[in-house]
Design an enzyme around this catalytic site. Structure first.
Site, PDB file in Angstrom:
ATOM      1  N   ASP A  45       0.812  -1.217   0.000  1.00 43.48           N
ATOM      2  CA  ASP A  45       0.000   0.000   0.000  1.00 43.48           C
ATOM      3  C   ASP A  45       0.848   1.270   0.000  1.00 43.48           C
ATOM      4  OD1 ASP A  45       0.930  -0.384   2.609  1.00 43.48           O
ATOM      5  OD2 ASP A  45      -1.022  -0.973   3.379  1.00 43.48           O
ATOM      6  N   ASN A  50      -7.740  -3.670  14.220  1.00 53.00           N
ATOM      7  CA  ASN A  50      -9.097  -3.982  13.771  1.00 53.00           C
ATOM      8  C   ASN A  50      -9.122  -5.130  12.762  1.00 53.00           C
ATOM      9  OD1 ASN A  50      -8.051  -2.818  11.498  1.00 53.00           O
ATOM     10  ND2 ASN A  50      -9.449  -1.071  11.422  1.00 53.00           N
ATOM     11  N   HIS A  68      -7.274  -5.321  10.020  1.00 49.12           N
ATOM     12  CA  HIS A  68      -6.996  -4.987   8.616  1.00 49.12           C
ATOM     13  C   HIS A  68      -5.705  -5.661   8.130  1.00 49.12           C
ATOM     14  CE1 HIS A  68      -4.719  -0.945   9.567  1.00 49.12           C
ATOM     15  NE2 HIS A  68      -3.890  -1.951   9.549  1.00 49.12           N
ATOM     16  N   GLU A  97      -9.730  -2.173   5.392  1.00 50.24           N
ATOM     17  CA  GLU A  97     -10.394  -2.007   6.681  1.00 50.24           C
ATOM     18  C   GLU A  97     -11.603  -2.942   6.780  1.00 50.24           C
ATOM     19  OE1 GLU A  97      -8.655  -0.476   8.666  1.00 50.24           O
ATOM     20  OE2 GLU A  97      -8.037   1.530   8.050  1.00 50.24           O
TER      21      GLU A  97
END
Ligand code: PGA
Length: 240
Positions: free
Chosen positions: A56, A125, A127, A132
């Site tokens: 990313d 979380n 990810h 997400e």
């Protein structure tokens, strides 16, 4: 954790010098990259024929911005090994047409024959990359709006919390799971809940990393602090 991961990566490079590695940024792989650099200096493991694709990049930052992942990769790894930097790919966060850039990146990964070994971290979380919770398991490289917890977690790298970009380009979950092999690194107490959920919860898009349970070739390397949440004997696990 970093030593086990780097030893594994080095072994793979030695057995296949033209390997394509998928790489990650953030705090988790920093130690692994340090070990790779030390090994390159001491033992001469060569990256001349290695290709890399990163997961990313922040939207809006050029590769020279000190918070870009391009910059992270150069300073934490590429500038210290003999990789041909033309073969070290990241999405371009400052591309004029971001949607086109996502398409270009997805095609690039396909054209180089896909990823042989993908290194991954995990967010609190769940990810993976910047995918997400709620991201489709079929997603390809796309633009994401970062969760506020992700921006908070990454604010430590920026002068001011508001400076953390709001968007990023990320390989999709569908892109990631096409990798032939995946190495997931989990470290530190802040990740113990994520690790517990990964092991105990069902496969569901509300916890992106859960898809890894369906992949045929995943190794998880976890440090003791992140593993503490699991009851002993619950899964076959060797704690480093
Ligand atoms: P970290 O990030 O390694 O900085 O904890 C991992 C991630 O968010 O995927």
């Amino acid at each position: 954790m970093s030593k086990v991961a780097s030893d594994y990566i080095i072994k793979k490079i030695k057995s296949s010098s033209r390997i394509t590695l998928g790489l990650a940024t953030g705090g988790t792989p920093e130690g692994t990259y340090k070990h790779l650099i030390n090994d390159h200096r001491r033992n001469g493991t060569s990256y001349k024929h290695v290709t890399t694709v990163n997961l990313d990049e922040y939207v809006g930052l050029s590769g020279n911005h000190q918070n870009s992942y391009q910059y992270y990769m150069r300073t934490n790894l590429f500038d210290h090994i003999d990789i041909n930097q033309d073969h070290a790919h990241l999405p371009k966060g400052d591309a004029i047409d971001i949607e086109m850039e996502c398409k270009r990146y997805e095609e690039l990964i396909e054209n180089i024959g896909g990823v042989d070994l993908q290194l991954l971290g995990i967010g609190k979380n769940g990810h993976i990359g910047f995918n997400e919770p709620g991201t489709s398991f079929q997603s390809k490289t796309h633009v994401v709006t970062l969760a506020s917890s992700t921006r908070e977690a990454n604010a430590r790298y920026f002068d001011r919390p508001d400076d953390v970009p709001t968007q990023a380009i990320t390989m999709g979950i569908g892109t990631i799971v096409k990798s032939k092999e995946i190495l997931l690194l989990i470290a530190g107490e802040s990740k113990k809940e994520a690790f517990k959920k990964l092991i105990e919860n069902d496969v569901d898009e509300s916890f992106p990393a859960s898809i890894l349970k369906k992949h045929h070739n995943v190794k998880i390397i976890v440090d003791e602090k992140a593993a503490l949440s699991l009851e002993k004997g619950k899964i076959p696990i060797s704690v480093i």
